[in-house]
Structure formats: C-alpha cells, structure tokens
Design a protein around this motif. Structure first.
Motif, mmCIF file in Angstrom:
data_model
loop_
_atom_site.group_PDB
_atom_site.id
_atom_site.type_symbol
_atom_site.label_atom_id
_atom_site.label_comp_id
_atom_site.label_asym_id
_atom_site.label_seq_id
_atom_site.Cartn_x
_atom_site.Cartn_y
_atom_site.Cartn_z
ATOM 1 N N LEU A 4 -33.861 7.756 4.357
ATOM 2 C CA LEU A 4 -34.315 8.484 2.836
ATOM 3 C C LEU A 4 -33.142 8.209 1.798
ATOM 4 C CD1 LEU A 4 -35.794 10.710 1.381
ATOM 5 C CD2 LEU A 4 -34.447 12.298 3.001
ATOM 6 N N ARG A 5 -32.075 8.541 2.534
ATOM 7 C CA ARG A 5 -30.650 8.030 1.389
ATOM 8 C C ARG A 5 -30.737 6.718 0.608
ATOM 9 N NH1 ARG A 5 -26.076 5.467 1.668
ATOM 10 N NH2 ARG A 5 -24.290 6.147 0.540
ATOM 11 N N ARG A 6 -31.156 5.874 1.566
ATOM 12 C CA ARG A 6 -31.398 4.249 0.862
ATOM 13 C C ARG A 6 -32.547 4.361 0.059
ATOM 14 N NH1 ARG A 6 -34.762 1.188 2.062
ATOM 15 N NH2 ARG A 6 -34.883 -1.023 1.659
ATOM 16 N N ASP A 7 -33.630 4.903 0.249
ATOM 17 C CA ASP A 7 -34.788 4.925 -0.796
ATOM 18 C C ASP A 7 -34.354 5.702 -1.797
ATOM 19 O OD1 ASP A 7 -36.212 3.515 1.043
ATOM 20 O OD2 ASP A 7 -37.296 5.094 1.858
ATOM 21 N N LEU A 8 -33.517 6.760 -1.683
ATOM 22 C CA LEU A 8 -33.481 7.420 -2.948
ATOM 23 C C LEU A 8 -32.321 6.625 -3.789
ATOM 24 C CD1 LEU A 8 -32.798 11.279 -1.613
ATOM 25 C CD2 LEU A 8 -34.722 10.282 -3.221
ATOM 26 N N LEU A 9 -31.349 5.906 -3.500
ATOM 27 C CA LEU A 9 -30.519 5.010 -4.224
ATOM 28 C C LEU A 9 -31.152 3.944 -4.602
ATOM 29 C CD1 LEU A 9 -27.271 5.157 -1.866
ATOM 30 C CD2 LEU A 9 -27.345 5.865 -4.249
ATOM 31 N N LEU A 10 -32.122 3.320 -3.829
ATOM 32 C CA LEU A 10 -32.908 2.333 -4.521
ATOM 33 C C LEU A 10 -33.572 2.739 -5.744
ATOM 34 C CD1 LEU A 10 -33.602 -0.715 -4.020
ATOM 35 C CD2 LEU A 10 -35.408 0.080 -2.492
ATOM 36 N N GLU A 11 -34.334 3.923 -5.607
ATOM 37 C CA GLU A 11 -34.996 4.369 -6.654
ATOM 38 C C GLU A 11 -34.274 4.625 -8.001
ATOM 39 O OE1 GLU A 11 -37.856 8.215 -7.613
ATOM 40 O OE2 GLU A 11 -37.931 7.415 -5.643
ATOM 41 N N ARG A 12 -32.968 5.114 -7.511
ATOM 42 C CA ARG A 12 -32.154 5.448 -8.693
ATOM 43 C C ARG A 12 -31.608 4.176 -9.435
ATOM 44 N NH1 ARG A 12 -26.342 7.919 -7.380
ATOM 45 N NH2 ARG A 12 -27.815 9.720 -6.708
ATOM 46 N N TYR A 13 -31.478 3.052 -8.574
ATOM 47 C CA TYR A 13 -30.947 1.888 -9.190
ATOM 48 C C TYR A 13 -32.058 1.138 -10.112
ATOM 49 C CZ TYR A 13 -26.845 2.263 -6.279
ATOM 50 O OH TYR A 13 -25.543 2.809 -5.818
ATOM 51 N N THR A 14 -33.024 1.100 -9.610
ATOM 52 C CA THR A 14 -34.412 0.360 -10.165
ATOM 53 C C THR A 14 -34.540 1.302 -11.555
ATOM 54 O OG1 THR A 14 -36.144 1.589 -8.718
ATOM 55 C CG2 THR A 14 -35.430 -0.966 -8.199
ATOM 56 N N SER A 15 -34.297 2.605 -11.501
ATOM 57 C CA SER A 15 -34.764 3.378 -12.656
ATOM 58 C C SER A 15 -33.820 3.063 -13.691
ATOM 59 C CB SER A 15 -34.799 4.921 -12.292
ATOM 60 O OG SER A 15 -34.853 5.612 -13.338
ATOM 61 N N ARG A 16 -32.348 3.096 -13.395
ATOM 62 C CA ARG A 16 -31.361 2.633 -14.248
ATOM 63 C C ARG A 16 -31.392 1.251 -14.877
ATOM 64 N NH1 ARG A 16 -25.706 4.307 -10.730
ATOM 65 N NH2 ARG A 16 -26.032 6.411 -11.142
ATOM 66 N N ALA A 17 -32.007 0.496 -13.943
ATOM 67 C CA ALA A 17 -32.254 -1.198 -14.436
ATOM 68 C C ALA A 17 -33.512 -1.006 -15.444
ATOM 69 C CB ALA A 17 -32.549 -2.053 -13.341
ATOM 70 N N GLU A 18 -34.298 -0.223 -15.259
ATOM 71 C CA GLU A 18 -35.555 0.021 -16.343
ATOM 72 C C GLU A 18 -34.992 0.511 -17.702
ATOM 73 O OE1 GLU A 18 -38.975 -1.085 -16.345
ATOM 74 O OE2 GLU A 18 -38.155 -2.295 -14.264
ATOM 75 N N GLN A 19 -34.188 1.492 -17.602
ATOM 76 C CA GLN A 19 -33.574 2.350 -18.869
ATOM 77 C C GLN A 19 -32.856 1.359 -19.506
ATOM 78 O OE1 GLN A 19 -31.899 5.691 -17.049
ATOM 79 N NE2 GLN A 19 -33.780 6.569 -16.570
ATOM 80 N N ALA A 20 -31.954 0.664 -18.922
ATOM 81 C CA ALA A 20 -31.164 -0.363 -19.479
ATOM 82 C C ALA A 20 -31.883 -1.420 -20.201
ATOM 83 C CB ALA A 20 -30.050 -0.862 -18.385
ATOM 84 N N LEU A 21 -32.709 -1.783 -19.527
ATOM 85 C CA LEU A 21 -33.758 -2.936 -20.180
ATOM 86 C C LEU A 21 -34.237 -2.558 -21.330
ATOM 87 C CD1 LEU A 21 -35.291 -4.704 -17.112
ATOM 88 C CD2 LEU A 21 -33.597 -5.706 -18.872
ATOM 89 N N GLN A 22 -34.900 -1.255 -21.487
ATOM 90 C CA GLN A 22 -35.456 -0.913 -22.480
ATOM 91 C C GLN A 22 -34.433 -0.589 -23.659
ATOM 92 O OE1 GLN A 22 -37.326 2.863 -21.331
ATOM 93 N NE2 GLN A 22 -39.039 1.844 -20.309
ATOM 94 N N ALA A 23 -33.260 -0.089 -23.295
ATOM 95 C CA ALA A 23 -32.457 0.030 -24.456
ATOM 96 C C ALA A 23 -31.607 -1.324 -24.634
ATOM 97 C CB ALA A 23 -30.962 0.972 -23.845
ATOM 98 N N GLN A 24 -32.142 -2.386 -24.156
ATOM 99 C CA GLN A 24 -31.538 -3.896 -24.412
ATOM 100 C C GLN A 24 -30.003 -3.981 -23.976
ATOM 101 O OE1 GLN A 24 -33.368 -6.551 -25.761
ATOM 102 N NE2 GLN A 24 -35.167 -5.097 -25.187
ATOM 103 N N ASN A 25 -29.602 -3.224 -22.751
ATOM 104 C CA ASN A 25 -28.614 -3.360 -22.095
ATOM 105 C C ASN A 25 -28.489 -4.068 -20.870
ATOM 106 O OD1 ASN A 25 -25.978 -2.976 -20.994
ATOM 107 N ND2 ASN A 25 -25.726 -1.028 -21.434
ATOM 108 N N HIS A 26 -28.526 -5.624 -21.310
ATOM 109 C CA HIS A 26 -28.855 -6.257 -20.006
ATOM 110 C C HIS A 26 -27.603 -6.704 -19.154
ATOM 111 C CE1 HIS A 26 -31.277 -8.365 -23.324
ATOM 112 N NE2 HIS A 26 -32.205 -8.085 -22.431
ATOM 113 N N ALA A 27 -26.283 -6.193 -19.315
ATOM 114 C CA ALA A 27 -25.452 -6.040 -18.433
ATOM 115 C C ALA A 27 -25.404 -4.799 -17.403
ATOM 116 C CB ALA A 27 -24.031 -6.068 -19.152
ATOM 117 N N ALA A 28 -25.904 -3.572 -18.061
ATOM 118 C CA ALA A 28 -26.311 -2.713 -17.030
ATOM 119 C C ALA A 28 -27.144 -2.699 -16.454
ATOM 120 C CB ALA A 28 -26.365 -1.599 -18.220
ATOM 121 N N ALA A 29 -28.156 -3.438 -16.611
ATOM 122 C CA ALA A 29 -29.638 -3.887 -16.090
ATOM 123 C C ALA A 29 -29.235 -4.561 -14.871
ATOM 124 C CB ALA A 29 -30.654 -4.545 -16.978
#
Length: 194
Positions: free
Chosen positions: A8-33
């Motif tokens: 469960l912890r792994r799935d939650l972290l995975l969801e957090r990181y993929t969400s961060r990647a999406e947000q970073a891509l939308q903001a054109q922040n490729h390094a953060a993505a």
C-alpha cells in the motif's frame, strides 16, 4: 505490520511520483518531471509504461543514451514480455529508429503479439516502404518506386493513400489517364476517401 502495509505504501508513493511528474510536465519543468519519473521507476522497475514515459522524456531532452539505458534495464528484467517490447517499439518508432523498432517486436513470438504490436509493425513497415520509394524516385528511378508501391498495394490491399500518391506522381509525369486509374483504384478500396 510494516510488511503488511508495504504494498500500500509503495502504491501511494508511486501515485505521488507519477502525479508530480504530470504536474511538472504541465508546468514545462522537465527536470522535476525526470526526477519524479525516476523515483516512480525505482519503485516499479518492471512497469513498461513508466519506462516508456521516462525514456521518451529523456529522448526529448537529448539524452538518448540514458533513454536507451532505461529500456535496456527493463528488457533485462522482462526479456520476453510482449508489453515491454511493445513499449520499446513505440519509443524507437517515435525516434524514427524503424529497424530497431521492428527488431524489438521481433523478439516476441508473433502469436503473442497484441493488436497494438501488429499495428505498430505495419505502420513502421509502411514508413520504411515509403522512404524506399521516395529514395528511388529522387534518384531518377521512378518506375522502380511505382513498382514497389504497386506491389505493396496488391499484397496488402491498401491503403488508398498510397494509390493517391501514385496518382499525384502520374499527374506530375503528364499521365492523366494513369492518374485517374490510380484514383479509381483508391476509391474501390475506400468509397468514402476524401
């Protein structure tokens, strides 16, 4: 208890990181993505679609060697997995590396191919065919280019766009009757073709 909740912890972290990647891509922040996708992939190294997203982003950033390494690692972990090879093929085809794309698809037995793999292989093979025909035509060997396309249309039954291209070539050669013949063949294949 920690072992019980680890998935469960792994799935939650995975969801957090993929969400961060999406947000970073939308903001054109490729390094953060890239950072977020690397973190996600560390949690799920056998996920072909995470590898695909990370490799594509690396490729877009001009880091082809690192992008290729992502897939090299994935294919070491899952050498016969059709989904891993399909994702790899998509990545390679997007980078116009058609020979390598077909090679990675060929590493999977054809009976294990899904519809997506068949479609990708057909698209890449058609692109290679059109490139060969254009090369022949540019070198003054238009008859050979026409023969190549006509043979492919006979063997595969289309697509009508190839016949429309041949019609354009015939018209530019000053052969309107031949052009009309190609257009009629295209309409036979697809009556609704624009």
């Amino acid at each position: 208890q920690r072992q019980t909740f680890e998935p469960l912890r792994r799935d939650l972290l995975l969801e957090r990181y993929t969400s961060r990647a999406e947000q970073a891509l939308q903001a054109q922040n490729h390094a953060a993505a890239l950072t977020a996708l690397r973190q996600a992939r560390a949690l799920a190294p056998e996920d072909p679609w995470l590898a695909y997203r990370l490799a594509n982003l690396l490729e877009e950033q001009g880091q082809r060697r690192q992008a290729d390494a992502v897939f090299a690692d994935l294919l070491l972990r899952q050498p016969g997995d059709p989904t891993a090879h399909y994702a790899h093929g998509l990545y390679l085809a997007a980078a116009q590396r058609d020979v390598a794309a077909l090679a990675t698809l060929g590493d999977v037995a054809p009976e294990l191919w899904g519809e997506g793999m068949r479609t990708l292989a057909a698209r890449v093979q058609r692109r290679q065919l059109l490139e060969r025909a254009e090369t022949l035509r540019a070198s003054g060997r238009e008859a050979a280019a026409v023969g190549l396309i006509e043979h492919a249309v006979r063997e595969n039954g289309g697509p009508p766009d190839d016949l429309v291209m041949l019609a354009d070539w015939a018209a530019s050669r000053g052969e309107p009757d031949k052009a009309l013949d190609y257009l009629q063949q295209a309409l036979t294949l697809d009556r609704q073709h624009a």
